[in-house]
Each structure stands twice: as structure tokens, then as C-alpha cells.
Design a protein around this motif. Structure first.
Motif, PDB file in Angstrom:
ATOM      1  N   THR A 142       0.854  -1.177   0.000  1.00  0.00           N
ATOM      2  CA  THR A 142       0.000   0.000   0.000  1.00  0.00           C
ATOM      3  C   THR A 142       0.895   1.234   0.000  1.00  0.00           C
ATOM      4  N   VAL A 143       0.518   2.251  -0.758  1.00  0.00           N
ATOM      5  CA  VAL A 143       1.292   3.487  -0.818  1.00  0.00           C
ATOM      6  C   VAL A 143       1.234   4.178   0.549  1.00  0.00           C
ATOM      7  N   LYS A 144       2.396   4.381   1.153  1.00  0.00           N
ATOM      8  CA  LYS A 144       2.493   4.987   2.477  1.00  0.00           C
ATOM      9  C   LYS A 144       2.420   6.516   2.380  1.00  0.00           C
ATOM     10  N   PRO A 145       1.891   7.180   3.411  1.00  0.00           N
ATOM     11  CA  PRO A 145       1.804   8.649   3.395  1.00  0.00           C
ATOM     12  C   PRO A 145       3.151   9.329   3.154  1.00  0.00           C
ATOM     13  N   ALA A 183       9.814   0.467  -3.397  1.00  0.00           N
ATOM     14  CA  ALA A 183       8.754  -0.536  -3.452  1.00  0.00           C
ATOM     15  C   ALA A 183       9.166  -1.740  -4.325  1.00  0.00           C
ATOM     16  N   PHE A 184       9.797  -1.478  -5.478  1.00  0.00           N
ATOM     17  CA  PHE A 184      10.271  -2.588  -6.311  1.00  0.00           C
ATOM     18  C   PHE A 184      11.297  -3.423  -5.541  1.00  0.00           C
ATOM     19  N   ASP A 185      12.173  -2.755  -4.772  1.00  0.00           N
ATOM     20  CA  ASP A 185      13.181  -3.462  -4.005  1.00  0.00           C
ATOM     21  C   ASP A 185      12.544  -4.350  -2.936  1.00  0.00           C
ATOM     22  N   LEU A 186      11.495  -3.863  -2.282  1.00  0.00           N
ATOM     23  CA  LEU A 186      10.793  -4.669  -1.279  1.00  0.00           C
ATOM     24  C   LEU A 186      10.188  -5.927  -1.904  1.00  0.00           C
ATOM     25  N   GLU A 203      -3.281   3.712  -1.742  1.00  0.00           N
ATOM     26  CA  GLU A 203      -3.679   2.827  -2.842  1.00  0.00           C
ATOM     27  C   GLU A 203      -2.911   1.504  -2.751  1.00  0.00           C
ATOM     28  N   PRO A 204      -3.614   0.372  -2.740  1.00  0.00           N
ATOM     29  CA  PRO A 204      -2.941  -0.928  -2.726  1.00  0.00           C
ATOM     30  C   PRO A 204      -2.408  -1.284  -4.120  1.00  0.00           C
ATOM     31  N   PHE A 205      -1.287  -1.994  -4.128  1.00  0.00           N
ATOM     32  CA  PHE A 205      -0.683  -2.423  -5.394  1.00  0.00           C
ATOM     33  C   PHE A 205       0.043  -3.747  -5.188  1.00  0.00           C
ATOM     34  N   ALA A 263      -1.934  -1.657  -9.991  1.00  0.00           N
ATOM     35  CA  ALA A 263      -2.901  -1.161  -9.013  1.00  0.00           C
ATOM     36  C   ALA A 263      -3.838  -2.307  -8.661  1.00  0.00           C
ATOM     37  N   GLU A 264      -4.057  -2.510  -7.385  1.00  0.00           N
ATOM     38  CA  GLU A 264      -4.918  -3.600  -6.925  1.00  0.00           C
ATOM     39  C   GLU A 264      -6.375  -3.382  -7.362  1.00  0.00           C
ATOM     40  N   ALA A 265      -6.847  -2.142  -7.336  1.00  0.00           N
ATOM     41  CA  ALA A 265      -8.266  -1.851  -7.577  1.00  0.00           C
ATOM     42  C   ALA A 265      -8.721  -2.217  -8.985  1.00  0.00           C
TER      43      ALA A 265
END
Length: 180
Positions: A23-26, A43-46, A87-89, A111-113
Motif C-alpha cells: 500500500t502506498v504509504k503517506p 517498493a520494487f526493491d521490497l 492505494e494498494p498495489f 494497481a490492486e483496484a
């Protein structure tokens, strides 16, 4: 150095490997109101780390067990759609190639949605000894797993972003196609 894998499994590997739960963090949001370019890399690294640990037994668990680990030596990102706070991804990752020291992969962020493709990353990593700071061959078990994942992923359709150069596309005289 241990010849016992510190985790992961010997395959078969999903084609592609899917990694969910992001999920995109604040703190990842920039002044444009969307995820900042630098956090796409984070995020790609995670996601890559999850694939390394859960499937291949590489990454952080490899460093702890062997004193060696993957270093990213090249990365190319394509930004296709912005992501907003909360936003979840998720990701789909495929291993394109590997040899005794390196791996070449391609990952897609969705994007998950609505399943929209938001970004892609093509990357090259190399196994490095923490004792010497230099590249080192993978242990046999790791090389075998990388080769198996390449084999399991070779039938996937090639993505248009793989191997693309970076540069300014210029319109040629008489070319009436719209610029992308």
C-alpha cells in the motif's frame, strides 16, 4: 560458507511470481500528490527481496548464512500511471536470465483496484562477498535455483518495456504520428 540453502525452495516457481500486500504509504507522497519517483524504487526493491527470500533463499537470509548477497548494479524504471496515498498495489516478477554470479529480472507494478499497470522495472543484480566487497560465484544450490526460475519463466510473453533504451524520441520530417 554453507552449502545448505537458508530458505526458499527448489521450484517449480510460479510464472510470473506474484507478490501482494503493498500500500502506498503517506511518507511516499510528493508535492504532486502521488507516489514520489524514489519510492517506486524502494517498493520494487521490497518486492524483489520477498521473491529472493521466499522463493530463492537469497537476499537477507543469504547474507546472514553465507556473508554474500545480491547488489543491484543496473535498473531501468518505466512510470506508466501514478499511485496515490493508501492505494494498494502488487507485483509480478519474472527472471529473464542468470549466470554463476548475476541475475536479470523484469517486474511489473499493478494497481490492486483495477489491475492497471503502473510501473515496470528491469534490473540486473550480482552476488557480492561482504568480506571482499567483490563479486563472487553463487553457491551451487543458488545457481541451480536461479537457472530453474529462468527455465520456469522462459515461456512468458515478452513485455514491451524489456530492453528498451532511454532517450528523447524525435519526430522525423513527414512523420505525422502523435508523440507518446
Amino acid at each position: 560458507m554453507t552449502q545448505t540453502p537458508p530458505g526458499g525452495h527448489d521450484g517449480p516457481y510460479p510464472a510470473p511470481v506474484e507478490v501482494r500486500g503493498f500500500t502506498v504509504k503517506p511518507e511516499w507522497i510528493d508535492y504532486n500528490g502521488h507516489m514520489n519517483v524514489g519510492y517506486y524504487g524502494v517498493a520494487f526493491d521490497l518486492a524483489l527481496e520477498e521473491v529472493m527470500v521466499e522463493h530463492l533463499g537469497l537476499g537477507g537470509v543469504q547474507v546472514e548464512a553465507t556473508g554474500e548477497g545480491p547488489y543491484m548494479i543496473q535498473s531501468h524504471l518505466h512510470f506508466l500511471r501514478e499511485l496515490r496515498e493508501g492505494e494498494p498495489f502488487y507485483y509480478r516478477l519474472r527472471l529473464l536470465d542468470a549466470d554463476g554470479k548475476r541475475g536479470h529480472y523484469f517486474a511489473e507494478m499493478f494497481a490492486e483496484a483495477d489491475g492497471a499497470l503502473c510501473a515496470t522495472q528491469e534490473g540486473l543484480f550480482i552476488n557480492v562477498s561482504h568480506a571482499t566487497g567483490r563479486s563472487a560465484p553463487y553457491p551451487e544450490w543458488a545457481a541451480a535455483r536461479l537457472a530453474r526460475m529462468v527455465e520456469d519463466h522462459k515461456s512468458l510473453e515478452p513485455a514491451p518495456q524489456i530492453g528498451q533504451p532511454i532517450g528523447i524520441r524525435r519526430k522525423q520530417a513527414g512523420d505525422h504520428r502523435p508523440m507518446a
